[in-house]
Design a protein around this motif. Sequence first.
Motif, short mmCIF file in Angstrom:
data_model
loop_
_atom_site.label_atom_id
_atom_site.label_comp_id
_atom_site.label_asym_id
_atom_site.label_seq_id
_atom_site.Cartn_x
_atom_site.Cartn_y
_atom_site.Cartn_z
N TRP A 127 -0.90 14.80 -4.19
CA TRP A 127 -1.79 14.97 -3.05
C TRP A 127 -1.36 14.16 -1.83
O TRP A 127 -1.53 14.58 -0.70
N LEU A 128 -0.80 12.98 -2.05
CA LEU A 128 -0.45 12.09 -0.94
C LEU A 128 0.93 12.39 -0.36
O LEU A 128 1.18 12.08 0.81
N GLY A 129 1.81 12.97 -1.16
CA GLY A 129 3.18 13.16 -0.71
C GLY A 129 3.96 11.86 -0.76
O GLY A 129 3.41 10.78 -1.01
N THR A 130 5.25 11.94 -0.48
CA THR A 130 6.12 10.77 -0.59
C THR A 130 5.70 9.66 0.36
O THR A 130 5.61 8.49 -0.01
N ASP A 178 2.94 4.38 1.23
CA ASP A 178 2.06 3.62 2.10
C ASP A 178 0.89 3.00 1.35
O ASP A 178 0.49 1.86 1.61
N LEU A 179 0.36 3.72 0.36
CA LEU A 179 -0.91 3.34 -0.24
C LEU A 179 -0.83 2.83 -1.67
O LEU A 179 -1.74 2.12 -2.12
N LEU A 180 0.19 3.19 -2.41
CA LEU A 180 0.23 2.88 -3.84
C LEU A 180 1.34 1.88 -4.16
O LEU A 180 2.39 1.88 -3.54
N ARG A 181 1.06 1.05 -5.14
CA ARG A 181 2.04 0.08 -5.62
C ARG A 181 2.14 0.20 -7.14
O ARG A 181 1.14 0.46 -7.81
N PHE A 182 3.33 -0.03 -7.68
CA PHE A 182 3.58 0.20 -9.10
C PHE A 182 4.21 -1.03 -9.75
O PHE A 182 5.24 -0.96 -10.40
#
Length: 421
Positions: free
Chosen positions: A127-130, A135-139
């Motif tokens: 949904w967010l795209g690359t 920008d929003l997610l961290r792993f």
Amino acid sequence: MAASGTKTIIVIGAGIAGVCCALALREDGHDVLMVDQNGPGEGCSSGNAGQFNVGSSLPISMPGMLFQVPRWLMDPTGPLAVRWHYLPKALPWLIRWIRAGLRDRVPGYAVTLRALHANCIDLYRQWLGTEGTADLLRFAGHLYVWESTERSALDLLSEALREANGIRSVVLDSAAIRNIEPALAPIFQRGLYFPDNGHTVNPQRLVQTLAEHFVAAGGVLQRRTVTGFDCGPEGVRAVLTDAERLPCDIAVLAAGAWSRGLAAKLGTNLPLETERGYHAMLPSPEIQLRVPVSNAERTFVLTPMELGMRLAGTVEIGGLTAPPDYARARILITQAARMVPGLNSHGAALWMGFRPSFPDSLPVIDRAKGVPNAYLAFGHGHTGISGAPMTGRLIADMISGRPPTIDTSPFRASRFHSHGN
């Protein structure tokens, strides 16, 4: 109304569950209107700990917790508090919560939660795209720490359930804990690291960004307070609001803690309770964590975010109307300072929100009984940000008539009307 093959669908609620439902339905080509009394992500979704707990498959109620509750309630700094005036109203829910923690029930809940959460990061990526994902997610994973070296019976059961569900974790000693997170005080003797977990740097902005994608894809967002439904022999004809009557083919109720009253207007009475949660946001912590850290004994989490460090946790049973007790949030600051030497709490912003929770830690994802075109998608409790993406997929599956992506029977509303539940 929409053309043949396309439905006019109203999604009630613009938190993380509502936005995910709206996105999934819009992907199927329906005309979707999302309505909420607030803007996207301004409720419970704005204040959560931001964790994508792919490795979380354990219900909140577990064997042996009944014996810990009195100690927690007697400890003003403990993880659980009850507003005593509210206890008579909450007691039936609490009894169900205790029953949900029976040893023969917990393994089934763990399997179900694992299925609900397993693909959440992949769905967010879609949904967010690359660019949005970066920008929003961290792993970076997620670290749990204990001061005690002794593993309790509950710890052993939890480890067995995670192993049975294929959840990866790494056992750590004190030196390994410090290697992963050197900012922690040397008081923690053992830890577990979950490499497959992630987090968002801003839960509210995540919901707002998903809502923007929904609108860009042709969805409509309106700020309205839903007051009820206009129902006929074939189901919901319109959603009633404080401003106007909104005709629809289908209604999806995903209004979080406010869903119970609206579901009752559809003839579905459910034991939804609000577990009031608190956070303290430290805008200038001066100490940067590499990974989110959960204090397993105090049951709260420290999450590094773009606006500072968020300390989130505790449970308060007190309903929707009692004023916040921000001492609950200040407790988190005191405990976090002990964990992270040098932590700066100056300018801390305190917050309280309402987790929509069922006793068994599972949401309801189902069709409303007797109302064939009304669907229910709420009650994710502590794991809404992990469970919302699959919830959206399942609601879209149900409405399209497709086989469900995962087994939906554990999420049926009727489970609370079965003997012993």
